[in-house]
Write a protein that holds these residues in place. Structure first.
Motif, PDB file in Angstrom:
ATOM      1  N   PHE A   1       0.840  -1.204   0.000  1.00 44.44           N
ATOM      2  CA  PHE A   1       0.000   0.000   0.000  1.00 44.44           C
ATOM      3  C   PHE A   1       0.876   1.256   0.000  1.00 44.44           C
ATOM      4  O   PHE A   1       0.633   2.195  -0.757  1.00 44.44           O
ATOM      5  N   SER A   2       1.916   1.268   0.846  1.00 42.20           N
ATOM      6  CA  SER A   2       2.821   2.414   0.907  1.00 42.20           C
ATOM      7  C   SER A   2       3.509   2.650  -0.428  1.00 42.20           C
ATOM      8  O   SER A   2       3.633   3.792  -0.879  1.00 42.20           O
ATOM      9  N   LEU A   3       3.966   1.567  -1.046  1.00 38.90           N
ATOM     10  CA  LEU A   3       4.622   1.714  -2.351  1.00 38.90           C
ATOM     11  C   LEU A   3       3.678   2.332  -3.381  1.00 38.90           C
ATOM     12  O   LEU A   3       4.048   3.264  -4.100  1.00 38.90           O
ATOM     13  N   GLY A   4       2.472   1.797  -3.461  1.00 40.11           N
ATOM     14  CA  GLY A   4       1.505   2.316  -4.433  1.00 40.11           C
ATOM     15  C   GLY A   4       1.146   3.766  -4.184  1.00 40.11           C
ATOM     16  O   GLY A   4       1.146   4.590  -5.110  1.00 40.11           O
ATOM     17  N   LEU A   5       0.869   4.098  -2.931  1.00 39.65           N
ATOM     18  CA  LEU A   5       0.521   5.476  -2.593  1.00 39.65           C
ATOM     19  C   LEU A   5       1.703   6.401  -2.836  1.00 39.65           C
ATOM     20  O   LEU A   5       1.550   7.500  -3.393  1.00 39.65           O
ATOM     21  N   GLY A   6       2.887   5.968  -2.440  1.00 38.94           N
ATOM     22  CA  GLY A   6       4.078   6.798  -2.620  1.00 38.94           C
ATOM     23  C   GLY A   6       4.353   7.099  -4.076  1.00 38.94           C
ATOM     24  O   GLY A   6       4.655   8.238  -4.446  1.00 38.94           O
ATOM     25  N   VAL A   7       4.235   6.098  -4.933  1.00 38.00           N
ATOM     26  CA  VAL A   7       4.452   6.308  -6.369  1.00 38.00           C
ATOM     27  C   VAL A   7       3.410   7.285  -6.912  1.00 38.00           C
ATOM     28  O   VAL A   7       3.736   8.197  -7.679  1.00 38.00           O
TER      29      VAL A   7
ATOM     30  N   ALA B   1       9.001   3.673   3.397  1.00 36.27           N
ATOM     31  CA  ALA B   1       8.316   2.782   4.338  1.00 36.27           C
ATOM     32  C   ALA B   1       7.936   1.472   3.650  1.00 36.27           C
ATOM     33  O   ALA B   1       8.097   0.387   4.226  1.00 36.27           O
ATOM     34  N   GLY B   2       7.439   1.556   2.434  1.00 35.56           N
ATOM     35  CA  GLY B   2       7.049   0.354   1.703  1.00 35.56           C
ATOM     36  C   GLY B   2       8.234  -0.556   1.431  1.00 35.56           C
ATOM     37  O   GLY B   2       8.165  -1.771   1.657  1.00 35.56           O
ATOM     38  N   VAL B   3       9.326   0.023   0.977  1.00 34.57           N
ATOM     39  CA  VAL B   3      10.528  -0.770   0.719  1.00 34.57           C
ATOM     40  C   VAL B   3      11.031  -1.384   2.025  1.00 34.57           C
ATOM     41  O   VAL B   3      11.407  -2.556   2.070  1.00 34.57           O
TER      42      VAL B   3
END
Length: 138
Positions: free
Chosen positions: A13-19, A53-55
């Motif tokens: 979720f963090s990766l998607g939102l961050g991108v 955070a996602g990574v």
């Protein structure tokens, strides 16, 4: 579903939102009720925070509690930022209120997950098994 699985989902979720925040900050601003272009730099910086955070969650599952607590702190920052933005039009206020509700919900999930991970950290055997199988430490 255990806390480690939820943490992995939060990582994605963090990766998607961050991108999304990095690529389309204006659209994210409009989505939460802030005028396009006013906060692009800030939204992008929050995008960097989300990607990190996602990574962290996806590559260091043994430290998931720390990464999820970091997400919770970020949630509080997001709530403060959106609450401070204060749009003038009624549609913007409604979007902002909806965004604050969603952010509050994500904060609750993050805090509950971080607490569960902090109270029941994976054992060394679980960490090694998760590392070898790619299942994130559980």
């Amino acid at each position: 579903m255990d806390a480690q699985q939820v943490a992995r989902g939060l990582g994605w979720f963090s990766l998607g939102l961050g991108v999304a925040e990095l690529i389309t900050p204006g659209q994210i601003s409009r989505l939460v009720g802030v005028r396009d272009g006013e906060q692009d730099g800030l939204v992008r910086s929050y995008g960097v925070r989300e990607v990190v955070a996602g990574v962290g969650l996806l590559t260091h599952p043994a430290a998931a509690a720390t990464w999820v607590w970091g997400r919770a702190v970020g949630d509080v920052l997001d709530i403060a930022t959106v609450g401070h933005a204060g749009p003038n039009d009624p549609h913007g206020r409604k979007r902002m209120a909806n965004s604050l509700l969603m952010l509050s919900g994500v904060l609750v999930v993050d805090v509950l997950t971080a607490r569960a991970l902090s109270m029941n950290p994976p054992t060394l055997a679980e960490k090694v098994k998760g590392h070898l199988t790619g299942k994130g430490g559980r």
